[in-house]
Design an enzyme around this catalytic site. Structure first.
Site, short mmCIF file in Angstrom:
data_model
loop_
_atom_site.label_atom_id
_atom_site.label_comp_id
_atom_site.label_asym_id
_atom_site.label_seq_id
_atom_site.Cartn_x
_atom_site.Cartn_y
_atom_site.Cartn_z
N TYR A 24 0.79 -1.23 0.00
CA TYR A 24 0.00 0.00 0.00
C TYR A 24 0.82 1.28 0.00
CZ TYR A 24 -3.68 -3.30 1.07
OH TYR A 24 -4.55 -4.36 1.00
N ASP A 88 -25.59 -2.32 -1.94
CA ASP A 88 -26.98 -1.86 -2.03
C ASP A 88 -27.09 -0.36 -1.78
OD1 ASP A 88 -27.88 -4.37 -2.71
OD2 ASP A 88 -28.59 -4.87 -0.69
N HIS A 101 -9.16 2.19 -5.73
CA HIS A 101 -8.31 1.24 -4.99
C HIS A 101 -6.86 1.68 -5.15
CE1 HIS A 101 -11.51 -1.64 -4.25
NE2 HIS A 101 -11.92 -1.37 -5.49
#
Length: 148
Positions: A24, A88, A101
């Site tokens: 990361y 949702d 991302h």
């Protein structure tokens, strides 16, 4: 009228710079926030930048973005791969949604390759590290402009 953008960050992103820096990077979320807010200001956008480790909080923020008719940039992190409630909530939005991302999830192990959120996102940015955030803000500014 100033356009509103929510930049929402999921689980464990508060540990950026410390967590698996070989994957990361070493940039912290605070540094990403500074760059993101600076880009938003430059483009005349109002920006809410948030992070949570709790799925229900993320759902609540997405509902809030829906009510406020905000564009959403979301790095769902671990919620990407298993959270039907977050998916949702994203589906509620009528405004642009950019999924973001830090890593290229398509080059990762199988459990990190298939984001549910992509099913509802307007677009996806991945694999550009921390630089993806300002790019997402620029893309959002254009998407909001195009939406009128």
């Amino acid at each position: 009228m100033t356009k509103l953008v929510y930049v929402l960050n999921g689980a464990n992103l508060n540990m950026l710079g410390k967590r698996e820096p070989h994957i990361y990077g070493t940039t912290t979320l605070a540094e990403i926030q500074q760059r993101t807010l600076a880009t938003a200001r430059e483009l005349g956008l109002e920006c809410e930048f948030r992070q949570t480790n709790h799925e229900g909080v993320m759902v609540d923020w997405l509902h809030e973005a829906f009510e406020r008719e905000a564009g959403v940039i979301i790095n769902p992190a671990g919620f990407s791969f298993s959270s039907i409630p977050v998916l949702d909530a994203v589906k509620l939005l009528h405004t642009p949604v950019i999924e973001l991302h830090i890593t290229n999830i398509h080059r990762r192990e199988e459990t990190h390759r298939h984001s549910l959120i992509s099913l509802a996102a307007t677009g996806v940015i991945c694999g550009l590290g921390a630089a993806g955030y300002p790019l997402a803000v620029r893309a959002m500014a254009q998407a909001l402009e195009d939406a009128g």
